[in-house]
Design an enzyme around this catalytic site. Sequence first.
Site, PDB file in Angstrom:
ATOM      1  N   HIS A  57     -18.512   2.941 -48.247  1.00 41.23           N
ATOM      2  CA  HIS A  57     -18.147   3.795 -47.126  1.00 41.23           C
ATOM      3  C   HIS A  57     -16.715   3.461 -46.702  1.00 41.23           C
ATOM      4  CE1 HIS A  57     -19.840   0.187 -45.068  1.00 41.23           C
ATOM      5  NE2 HIS A  57     -18.813   0.391 -44.255  1.00 41.23           N
ATOM      6  N   ALA A  58     -16.205   4.266 -45.806  1.00 40.96           N
ATOM      7  CA  ALA A  58     -14.885   4.026 -45.211  1.00 40.96           C
ATOM      8  C   ALA A  58     -15.040   4.103 -43.701  1.00 40.96           C
ATOM      9  CB  ALA A  58     -13.877   5.066 -45.698  1.00 40.96           C
TER      10      ALA A  58
END
Length: 144
Positions: A57-58
């Site tokens: 994820h970011a």
Amino acid sequence: MNKISVYNCSLVELPKIEVEARKGNLTIAYNNEHFPFDVKRVFYSYDIPGGEARGAHAHRECHQFLIAASGSFEVLLDDGRNKRTVLLNRPFYGLHVLPGIWASEQGFSSGSICLVLASENYFEEDYIRSYDDYLKYIKDTNNV
């Protein structure tokens, strides 16, 4: 917004203090000295089966500083243009992951512990969990 790059994610050597012979070592880290933020949240992952992956994820706003407190793992960094893999295998090194970087931890050794120091409290809306959404986000924010 400036272009974010995997090459702006820094591997930082933390101070390693040797405690009397054969009594181990101590490592310290200070806010805004060893990483450029104040820590608001600390969490760690453990009991991850060998070879498994986590993360993927970011964050829009949150900075993270990852440490292999025990064992080893790799961090795959992706900015939508470039990919970079960083091995964390010593507890006196940490990796500063910038907001806007897609990160995935992989290849955990048995018994490893991933310690994360975060600049923000948990806020679900800060996460980008789909890679397609991530690519749209970096395009929309002129990071490509």
